[in-house]
Motif scaffolding. Structure first.
Motif, PDB file in Angstrom:
ATOM      1  N   UNK A 125       2.949   6.856   5.034  1.00 39.13           N
ATOM      2  CA  UNK A 125       2.885   6.209   6.348  1.00 39.13           C
ATOM      3  C   UNK A 125       3.191   4.712   6.276  1.00 39.13           C
ATOM      4  N   UNK A 126       2.813   4.064   5.186  1.00 42.69           N
ATOM      5  CA  UNK A 126       3.125   2.633   5.037  1.00 42.69           C
ATOM      6  C   UNK A 126       4.642   2.447   4.935  1.00 42.69           C
ATOM      7  N   UNK A 127       5.271   3.262   4.088  1.00 43.70           N
ATOM      8  CA  UNK A 127       6.735   3.220   3.969  1.00 43.70           C
ATOM      9  C   UNK A 127       7.399   3.445   5.314  1.00 43.70           C
ATOM     10  N   UNK A 128       7.007   4.493   6.016  1.00 40.31           N
ATOM     11  CA  UNK A 128       7.641   4.824   7.287  1.00 40.31           C
ATOM     12  C   UNK A 128       7.460   3.700   8.308  1.00 40.31           C
ATOM     13  N   UNK A 177       0.774  -1.232   0.000  1.00 39.26           N
ATOM     14  CA  UNK A 177       0.000   0.000   0.000  1.00 39.26           C
ATOM     15  C   UNK A 177       0.804   1.281   0.000  1.00 39.26           C
ATOM     16  N   UNK A 178       2.126   1.189  -0.051  1.00 48.39           N
ATOM     17  CA  UNK A 178       2.939   2.400  -0.103  1.00 48.39           C
ATOM     18  C   UNK A 178       2.827   3.051  -1.478  1.00 48.39           C
ATOM     19  N   UNK A 179       2.813   4.372  -1.513  1.00 44.74           N
ATOM     20  CA  UNK A 179       2.747   5.102  -2.768  1.00 44.74           C
ATOM     21  C   UNK A 179       4.165   5.296  -3.305  1.00 44.74           C
ATOM     22  N   UNK A 180       4.388   4.876  -4.545  1.00 39.95           N
ATOM     23  CA  UNK A 180       5.703   4.947  -5.159  1.00 39.95           C
ATOM     24  C   UNK A 180       5.754   6.108  -6.151  1.00 39.95           C
ATOM     25  N   UNK A 181       6.965   6.650  -6.342  1.00 31.65           N
ATOM     26  CA  UNK A 181       7.165   7.768  -7.264  1.00 31.65           C
ATOM     27  C   UNK A 181       8.199   7.353  -8.293  1.00 31.65           C
ATOM     28  N   UNK A 190       7.773  20.876   2.493  1.00 35.59           N
ATOM     29  CA  UNK A 190       8.966  20.827   3.324  1.00 35.59           C
ATOM     30  C   UNK A 190       8.650  20.238   4.694  1.00 35.59           C
ATOM     31  N   UNK A 191       7.502  20.584   5.234  1.00 36.12           N
ATOM     32  CA  UNK A 191       7.131  20.082   6.557  1.00 36.12           C
ATOM     33  C   UNK A 191       7.017  18.563   6.556  1.00 36.12           C
ATOM     34  N   UNK A 192       6.377  17.996   5.519  1.00 44.73           N
ATOM     35  CA  UNK A 192       6.239  16.543   5.449  1.00 44.73           C
ATOM     36  C   UNK A 192       7.596  15.862   5.357  1.00 44.73           C
ATOM     37  N   UNK A 193       8.500  16.419   4.558  1.00 47.29           N
ATOM     38  CA  UNK A 193       9.808  15.799   4.404  1.00 47.29           C
ATOM     39  C   UNK A 193      10.619  15.926   5.693  1.00 47.29           C
ATOM     40  N   UNK A 194      10.544  17.061   6.343  1.00 52.67           N
ATOM     41  CA  UNK A 194      11.240  17.232   7.620  1.00 52.67           C
ATOM     42  C   UNK A 194      10.717  16.224   8.640  1.00 52.67           C
ATOM     43  N   UNK A 195       9.402  16.049   8.701  1.00 54.11           N
ATOM     44  CA  UNK A 195       8.830  15.088   9.633  1.00 54.11           C
ATOM     45  C   UNK A 195       9.281  13.663   9.316  1.00 54.11           C
ATOM     46  N   UNK A 196       9.406  13.356   8.028  1.00 56.78           N
ATOM     47  CA  UNK A 196       9.907  12.037   7.629  1.00 56.78           C
ATOM     48  C   UNK A 196      11.323  11.829   8.144  1.00 56.78           C
ATOM     49  N   UNK A 197      12.181  12.827   7.926  1.00 59.53           N
ATOM     50  CA  UNK A 197      13.574  12.719   8.368  1.00 59.53           C
ATOM     51  C   UNK A 197      13.676  12.605   9.885  1.00 59.53           C
ATOM     52  N   UNK A 198      12.949  13.420  10.609  1.00 61.26           N
ATOM     53  CA  UNK A 198      13.067  13.368  12.066  1.00 61.26           C
ATOM     54  C   UNK A 198      12.552  12.044  12.612  1.00 61.26           C
ATOM     55  N   UNK A 199      11.521  11.502  12.004  1.00 62.98           N
ATOM     56  CA  UNK A 199      11.018  10.185  12.404  1.00 62.98           C
ATOM     57  C   UNK A 199      12.080   9.114  12.219  1.00 62.98           C
ATOM     58  N   UNK A 200      12.767   9.168  11.087  1.00 64.16           N
ATOM     59  CA  UNK A 200      13.786   8.153  10.786  1.00 64.16           C
ATOM     60  C   UNK A 200      15.027   8.357  11.648  1.00 64.16           C
TER      61      UNK A 200
END
Length: 324
Positions: free
Chosen positions: A118-121, A97-101, A175-185
């Motif tokens: 969210x599936x990827x994360x 279910x992850x969205x791919x680009x 930018x906010x979504x990408x920053x949140x992705x990085x901080x989560x990881x």
């Protein structure tokens, strides 16, 4: 009043001459014979694709990394570990279910999971947790590079053309979504490897410094001296003319923890050839700024005409870190 000693945060001495060798795969070993007898070599960058280590959802294959650790033990050398993400993420993510680009990398059409998906994360965090549970105590892993779903799966930037950038924005990029992705990881890696230094490669993202700045601020605020940064674009020209803001980030982080560099190219071969003078200038600039962790490409490490230059540089690293 009760007098207690102040808590002293540990210092992580991340330094040395490491080989930026090829990725580990079914047909290649990062720790290879070309560099096994080099006195100045302190360690090897071991890059392994997430897909190879996580072939099915919930199924993990540790054989590639176990083999590399075995080689490191035989040679008494260190490992800087990087899990290749982005186009090296498992293809089964899409089925889950992850969205791919989709985009083009070195002439090939490939895809990456959207980094805020969210599936990827969820699956990447689960993988990181299992990775840390198995290897966080391993004495040969000296440094862990934090990676996310980016163009080449290692560096922070996205090398999209204008049409692809528009498509990325249409897919939801902010930018906010990408920053949140990085901080989560970052949090996942730091938790999984609680006693290891970790770092993140810094690049502008779509000509903006905000991603790198906010991500680094987060890492330093939460993890202090065991969180550092890496410049995988390192040369004197790039530092002084192209990525000046990233160079500033490296200098600022070095004052608090550590910064490292990976040479942007090699004298001996490669996509970004350097002259011997350019290599010498890049190494000296790193030394001058206190960046004592250096990944040099294996073809240059094995080039006997460069051995005196690299040996002298490694001696400088050892002398500076001994003083610290």
């Amino acid at each position: 009043p009760v007098v207690t000693d102040p808590v002293v945060e540990p210092t992580y001495k991340v330094s040395g001459t490491f080989c930026s060798c090829g990725p580990t795969s079914q047909t290649n070993s990062s720790i290879n014979r070309d560099t096994e007898n080099l006195d100045y070599l302190d360690g090897v960058l071991v890059r392994i694709s997430w897909a190879d280590m996580n072939p099915q959802a919930g199924i993990y294959d540790w054989s590639y990394l176990d083999e590399q650790i075995g080689y490191a033990e035989q040679r008494n050398t260190k490992i800087a570990l990087a899990i290749l993400n982005g186009p090296y993420a498992p293809t089964w993510l899409a089925e889950e279910g992850a969205t791919m680009f989709e985009y083009t990398l070195r002439g090939n059409v490939v895809s990456l999971p959207l980094p805020w998906d969210t599936v990827y994360l969820s699956y990447y965090q689960a993988f990181i947790e299992e990775l840390g549970a198995r290897y966080s105590g391993n004495e040969f892993i000296d440094l862990v590079h934090i990676t996310n779903s980016t163009t080449n799966g290692f560096e922070m930037q996205y090398t999209f053309n204008s049409a692809q950038i528009t498509d990325f924005e249409t897919a939801g990029y902010t930018e906010e979504l990408l920053i949140n992705s990085w901080t989560t990881i970052i949090d996942a890696y730091a938790t999984a490897f609680p006693n290891k230094p970790v770092d993140v490669e810094v690049h502008p993202v779509f000509f903006s410094d905000k991603i790198a700045t906010d991500v680094v601020d987060h890492g330093l605020a939460l993890y202090g001296k065991r969180f550092g940064v890496l410049a995988a674009w390192w040369s004197e020209h790039n530092a002084k003319n192209v990525y000046t803001s990233m160079f500033t980030i490296l200098k600022n982080v070095q004052k608090e923890s550590f910064a490292g560099v990976q040479l942007v190219g090699a004298v001996s071969t490669g996509l970004n050839p350097l002259t011997e003078e350019q290599l010498a200038a890049a190494l000296q600039l790193a030394i001058d700024n206190g960046f004592y962790y250096m990944e040099i490409w294996n073809n240059d490490l094995a080039n006997t005409q460069l051995s005196d230059l690299i040996t002298n540089n490694d001696n400088l690293i050892e002398a500076q870190t001994a003083v610290q």
